[in-house]
Design an enzyme around this catalytic site. Structure first.
Site, PDB file in Angstrom:
ATOM      1  N   LYS A 147      37.267  23.001  -0.087  1.00 27.90           N
ATOM      2  CA  LYS A 147      37.868  22.848  -1.417  1.00 27.90           C
ATOM      3  C   LYS A 147      39.294  23.362  -1.455  1.00 27.90           C
ATOM      4  CE  LYS A 147      33.827  22.600  -4.347  1.00 27.90           C
ATOM      5  NZ  LYS A 147      33.070  23.284  -5.392  1.00 27.90           N
ATOM      6  N   LYS A 229      28.599  10.476   2.041  1.00 25.91           N
ATOM      7  CA  LYS A 229      27.599  10.825   1.032  1.00 25.91           C
ATOM      8  C   LYS A 229      27.983  10.219  -0.325  1.00 25.91           C
ATOM      9  CE  LYS A 229      25.973  15.107  -0.539  1.00 25.91           C
ATOM     10  NZ  LYS A 229      25.676  16.520  -0.436  1.00 25.91           N
ATOM     11  N   LYS A 232      30.102  12.518  -6.680  1.00 31.11           N
ATOM     12  CA  LYS A 232      30.685  12.424  -8.021  1.00 31.11           C
ATOM     13  C   LYS A 232      32.190  12.257  -7.949  1.00 31.11           C
ATOM     14  CE  LYS A 232      27.827  15.820 -10.410  1.00 31.11           C
ATOM     15  NZ  LYS A 232      27.911  17.110 -11.090  1.00 31.11           N
TER      16      LYS A 232
END
Ligand code: TRP
Length: 365
Positions: A147, A229, A232
């Site tokens: 992140k 994957k 969102k």
């Protein structure tokens, strides 16, 4: 002048904790207490859930709830502030998420459900735990590395993210935490902090165990690129099926999902990841094995098979979507559910925090 410990000893309110504290200051090995089984898990309000979140998290939560487990769930809104975000959007996402959880079958009478920020003891325990946690340990966590690489300014909140996550479960004395595989290292940190705390201050927390389950969310791939994957945050909306997609949108997305040039329906995630992804999703929808899906699809080419899958998905998801829309029209009700959850969760959290403050030496008044 009397020392702090003798002052505390003279105070009967803390008699029980004081005994434990005194014992603990000499103990190197924690006592191994049997803790009552308690499941706690959280989910971030970062946008409408997709089927990976549904099968990987929410459906499993509902099954645990229905099997009579002691479960508590929360919306991790404080965690959603660790990356750039818009306040108005966050507020809307919170309503959408509580509506979604209820629509999926979370029953607030059986499972208290609350908003993390309304139980401030989470943040307070986070601070106390941060004083037991080294910076190198936090900087090595894979989610932090991933992140922090995505943003120019790395906020201290992002760095502290896993400490808050540890506080989330420890404040409720959870013994088990259902989560995705990507959360494992963070929960290991929670176990580590529980052990450290117990060793230093006396046995206070259960050493939590993650429940990974079959982790369906890890197996659901993007419809546009089955090597990735379903996520969102993928900018391409056609890569995922969300719980608010209309039947029409679901059919279109499945129709356009990437497959290959073989027309047969088989399950081979390595050689045929696109088709295997569809079969895998279908197996979750119908709660059968991928092989059974292939047997049922004998004689269909992938194009026709997609129509069958789309119908089954619509049958499963459309009632959920309609319930979400209904709940969203009744915001007072959603707020009432979160208030009830807050009232229940605050009691446990406050009891733990009092004990913790006493053990670490700051509970004077
Ligand atoms: N980090 C989790 C996620 O992104 C959300 C979360 C926050 C959580 N606190 C938690 C999950 C505590 C389990 C337990 O999915």
């Amino acid at each position: 002048m009397r020392g702090l410990s003798s002052l505390l000893k003279s105070n009967n309110i803390y008699g029980k904790w004081n005994q434990l504290t005194t014992k603990a200051s000499y103990c190197t090995k924690p006592e191994t207490k049997q803790w009552p089984r308690k499941i706690v898990s959280g989910i971030q309000p970062t946008g409408i859930l997709h089927i990976g979140n549904y099968f990987g998290a929410v459906q499993r939560w509902v099954k645990m709830q229905e099997s009579g487990e002691n479960v508590t769930f929360f919306i991790a809104d404080l965690h959603s502030m660790t990356m750039p975000y818009e306040p108005a959007k966050l507020r809307e996402n919170i309503y959408e998420l509580i509506a979604t959880l209820l629509a999926c079958g979370i029953d607030s009478k059986k499972s208290p459900i609350f908003l993390q920020s309304t139980v401030p003891q989470h943040a307070e325990l986070c601070w106390i735990l941060s004083c037991l946690c080294t910076m190198p340990r936090l900087s090595q966590l894979p989610q932090f590395k991933e992140k922090s690489a995505q943003v120019r300014d790395v906020w201290a909140g992002l760095f502290m993210y896993p400490v808050l996550q540890a506080a989330d479960v420890l404040i409720h004395k959870a013994t088990h935490v259902p989560c995705g595989e990507d959360q494992l290292q963070q929960l290991q940190l929670a176990s580590h902090l529980a052990k450290l705390f117990n060793n230093r201050f006396g046995e206070t927390f259960p050493v939590i165990k993650p429940i990974i389950g079959q982790d369906a969310s890890g197996r659901i791939r993007s419809l546009r690129d089955p090597t990735k994957k379903q996520s969102k945050s993928d900018p391409n909306d056609k890569s995922r099926i969300t719980l608010r997609d209309s039947p029409d949108a679901i059919r279109k997305k499945i129709k356009r999902a990437i497959t290959d040039f073989t027309s047969e329906v088989t399950y081979d995630p390595t050689k045929r990841p696109g088709v295997a992804n569809l079969v895998g999703i279908h197996a979750l929808v119908k709660n059968v094995s991928p092989q059974e899906i292939c047997n049922e699809a004998k004689g269909l080419d992938t194009g026709k098979y997609k129509l069958v899958l789309a119908d089954d998905l619509v049958n499963l998801l459309d009632p959920i979507r309609l319930k979400i829309e209904d709940y969203l029209k009744n915001r007072d009700y959603l707020e009432a559910v979160l208030k009830d959850g807050r009232d229940v969760a605050s009691q446990t959290a406050e009891t733990t925090l009092k004990e913790v403050k006493h053990r670490v030496g700051v509970n004077i008044l």
